[in-house]
Design an enzyme around this catalytic site. Structure first.
Site, short mmCIF file in Angstrom:
data_model
loop_
_atom_site.label_atom_id
_atom_site.label_comp_id
_atom_site.label_asym_id
_atom_site.label_seq_id
_atom_site.Cartn_x
_atom_site.Cartn_y
_atom_site.Cartn_z
N HIS A 1 -82.24 7.71 59.80
CA HIS A 1 -82.60 7.18 58.48
C HIS A 1 -83.89 7.84 57.98
CE1 HIS A 1 -79.67 3.94 57.88
NE2 HIS A 1 -79.78 3.66 59.16
N ASP B 1 -76.38 2.92 55.89
CA ASP B 1 -75.78 1.66 56.32
C ASP B 1 -75.04 1.11 55.10
OD1 ASP B 1 -77.14 1.90 58.75
OD2 ASP B 1 -78.85 0.74 58.03
N GLU C 1 -72.88 -0.11 65.88
CA GLU C 1 -73.06 -0.75 64.57
C GLU C 1 -71.97 -0.29 63.60
OE1 GLU C 1 -76.97 0.65 63.43
OE2 GLU C 1 -77.98 -0.77 64.75
N HIS D 1 -73.26 1.60 60.27
CA HIS D 1 -74.15 2.79 60.30
C HIS D 1 -73.35 4.09 60.42
CE1 HIS D 1 -77.89 5.03 61.43
NE2 HIS D 1 -76.97 5.83 61.96
ZN ZN Z 1 -78.47 2.44 60.15
#
Ligand code: ZN
Length: 229
Positions: free
Chosen positions: A140, A147, A205, A208
């Protein structure tokens, strides 16, 4: 006796000369001034951080880190904005185009994150499964990770996914399958569209995605406000 005192005093003096920058305690190659950032962009225009709302007009944003409603309990960003490096943003725009035909859209939960955010997240939650190590920085911080979730364009309603954003649990993993069929389908739909446009999932995740060659983009610690100037 004086001889024995000399060594500790000398160590303290030497250590004092090498104070680390608290904004960059691991001495990573981080661009933290606009001057450095603009030099990087001049050298490689692909590293320009572009405003997603300009590239994808009408894109839905819910930037949890600009509110108190995130795992840290405090706002991390002073504006609810989403920036990504130019090729990453263009890939996401192309993916959104193809989703529009199905009546669906993306809702962006987080995109570029200044390195200061990564430092703070790790302080609050030092588990590198869910929070990037400040020793390497996050994708990021490079503006090459996003995300996101899916919404219905007519109602703006989110498609049901395995967990809420930033639920640091096993249920958030792509390997977790004890879920209703529609939830598994929604997660697979998001993954399918992202992979078709050059993004790679992160196992732990569902929300993501990293773009191709994500680590080739530079680490930054430039605030949204500076980028908006
Ligand atoms: Zn992320």
């Amino acid at each position: 006796m004086k001889r024995f005192l000399f060594l500790p005093v000398a160590i303290i003096l030497v250590a004092g000369c090498h104070r680390t920058d608290p904004r960059n305690p691991y001495n990573l190659p981080i661009a933290n001034t606009m001057k450095t950032y603009l030099e990087q962009v001049k050298e490689n225009p692909d590293t320009e951080l572009v405003d997603l709302e300009e590239v994808i007009p009408g894109i839905a944003l819910h930037i949890a880190y600009a509110t108190e409603e995130n795992f840290t309990g405090v706002p991390i960003y002073t504006s609810a904005k989403a920036f990504l490096c130019h090729p990453v943003a263009m890939a996401l725009a192309a993916a959104q185009d193809s989703l529009t035909k199905k009546g669906l859209g993306f809702k962006i939960l987080d995109a570029y994150r200044p390195y200061a955010g990564t430092l703070y997240f790790y302080k609050v939650y030092p588990d590198t499964t869910f929070v990037a190590s400040p020793r390497t920085g996050s994708i990021h911080n490079r503006g090459a990770a996003v995300d996101l979730t899916l919404i219905r364009l007519d109602t703006g309603e989110e498609l049901e996914m395995p967990t809420l954003f930033d639920s640091f649990s096993d249920t958030a993993s792509h390997t977790f399958t004890d879920l209703p069929d529609n939830v598994l389908e929604n997660r697979a739909l998001l993954r399918g569209i992202m992979e078709a446009y050059g993004f790679h999932s992160y196992e732990a995740e569902w929300w993501h995605y990293n773009y191709t060659n994500a680590r080739s983009y530079p680490l930054r610690d430039i605030s949204f406000e500076e980028l908006m100037k």
